[in-house]
Design a protein around this motif. Sequence first.
Motif, PDB file in Angstrom:
ATOM      1  N   THR A 183      89.771  75.058   2.120  1.00 38.09           N
ATOM      2  CA  THR A 183      88.988  76.276   1.874  1.00 38.09           C
ATOM      3  C   THR A 183      89.533  77.030   0.674  1.00 38.09           C
ATOM      4  OG1 THR A 183      88.452  76.480   4.229  1.00 38.09           O
ATOM      5  CG2 THR A 183      88.210  78.447   2.873  1.00 38.09           C
ATOM      6  N   ASP A 206      81.725  72.167   6.346  1.00 37.20           N
ATOM      7  CA  ASP A 206      81.967  70.817   6.867  1.00 37.20           C
ATOM      8  C   ASP A 206      83.451  70.470   6.972  1.00 37.20           C
ATOM      9  OD1 ASP A 206      79.231  70.484   6.993  1.00 37.20           O
ATOM     10  OD2 ASP A 206      79.099  69.516   5.032  1.00 37.20           O
ATOM     11  N   LYS A 207      84.231  70.850   5.956  1.00 37.05           N
ATOM     12  CA  LYS A 207      85.619  70.404   5.892  1.00 37.05           C
ATOM     13  C   LYS A 207      86.628  71.543   5.898  1.00 37.05           C
ATOM     14  CE  LYS A 207      84.128  66.432   3.125  1.00 37.05           C
ATOM     15  NZ  LYS A 207      84.273  65.708   1.834  1.00 37.05           N
ATOM     16  N   TRP A 265      76.553  74.315  -2.539  1.00 35.24           N
ATOM     17  CA  TRP A 265      77.250  73.084  -2.149  1.00 35.24           C
ATOM     18  C   TRP A 265      78.703  73.365  -1.784  1.00 35.24           C
ATOM     19  CZ3 TRP A 265      81.362  70.274  -4.245  1.00 35.24           C
ATOM     20  CH2 TRP A 265      81.532  68.980  -3.715  1.00 35.24           C
ATOM     21  N   LEU A 266      79.349  74.219  -2.553  1.00 41.09           N
ATOM     22  CA  LEU A 266      80.730  74.589  -2.245  1.00 41.09           C
ATOM     23  C   LEU A 266      80.824  75.275  -0.888  1.00 41.09           C
ATOM     24  CD1 LEU A 266      81.952  75.909  -5.728  1.00 41.09           C
ATOM     25  CD2 LEU A 266      82.555  73.741  -4.642  1.00 41.09           C
ATOM     26  N   ILE A 299      88.455  75.273  -2.527  1.00 34.81           N
ATOM     27  CA  ILE A 299      87.055  75.537  -2.853  1.00 34.81           C
ATOM     28  C   ILE A 299      86.891  76.921  -3.461  1.00 34.81           C
ATOM     29  CG2 ILE A 299      84.758  75.888  -1.880  1.00 34.81           C
ATOM     30  CD1 ILE A 299      85.510  72.984  -2.100  1.00 34.81           C
ATOM     31  N   ASN A 312      78.766  74.832   1.597  1.00 29.79           N
ATOM     32  CA  ASN A 312      78.542  73.803   2.627  1.00 29.79           C
ATOM     33  C   ASN A 312      79.792  72.958   2.852  1.00 29.79           C
ATOM     34  OD1 ASN A 312      75.890  74.630   2.996  1.00 29.79           O
ATOM     35  ND2 ASN A 312      75.062  73.156   1.529  1.00 29.79           N
ATOM     36  N   GLN A 313      80.567  72.743   1.787  1.00 31.01           N
ATOM     37  CA  GLN A 313      81.807  71.989   1.942  1.00 31.01           C
ATOM     38  C   GLN A 313      82.809  72.738   2.812  1.00 31.01           C
ATOM     39  OE1 GLN A 313      82.108  68.721   0.792  1.00 31.01           O
ATOM     40  NE2 GLN A 313      79.947  69.231   0.505  1.00 31.01           N
TER      41      GLN A 313
END
Length: 218
Positions: free
Chosen positions: A21, A175-176, A168-169, A24, A171-172
Amino acid sequence: MFETFRNAWKIEDLRKRLLFTLLILVLFRLGCAIPVPYISAGALTTMFAGGTGDMLEYLNMMSGGALSECTLFALGVQPAINASIIMQLLAVAIPYLENLAKEGEEGQRKMRRITNYVGAGIGLMLSIGYYFIIRNMGALRYTEGFAGIFSAVVIILAFTAGSQLCTWLGNQIDDKGIGNGISMILFASIISRLPTSVITSIRNISTGALEWWIALLV
């Protein structure tokens, strides 16, 4: 709070998610420093320096100052937030979307995909609108002929792609990372403006434009 964080850091999976996190968020802030070509950002300084509290100033705060600097992430996550609100409202009015929301993980995945498409459309519209604002402020290097058309396409696509990359960042992180990706990016944008706000407040207090007790209350 610190004890909780220290205990969480000892868990390997959670530690990896926290570090991911953070990575990102660092990438997001780097994107906020990459300028979009063919724009003289300095020409927009007076438009944002007044602190008038209008919509542009609000959007600039939400983007962490990237909007006033005309960087790649100028639109930030605003298109994604607007798309999410629109989809939540449409899910009440459109049976197909309502059924998707109730289908579990597969339905949520489809809803996210549709929301991303809606966000891309909103990002494109905002990019076009912001392009004309920049043009009216005289901040473009090229406005006539083929160079003007080419620079317009590049600027609009850069803003749109930047907003999608922000999504997209986020969403990453969902997810992760530790979740709430869009909110984390929005929080990072607002916090990044804190030093500037403090410096501005101190300067206003020293010149008498702002009472010290008002600044303390804020």
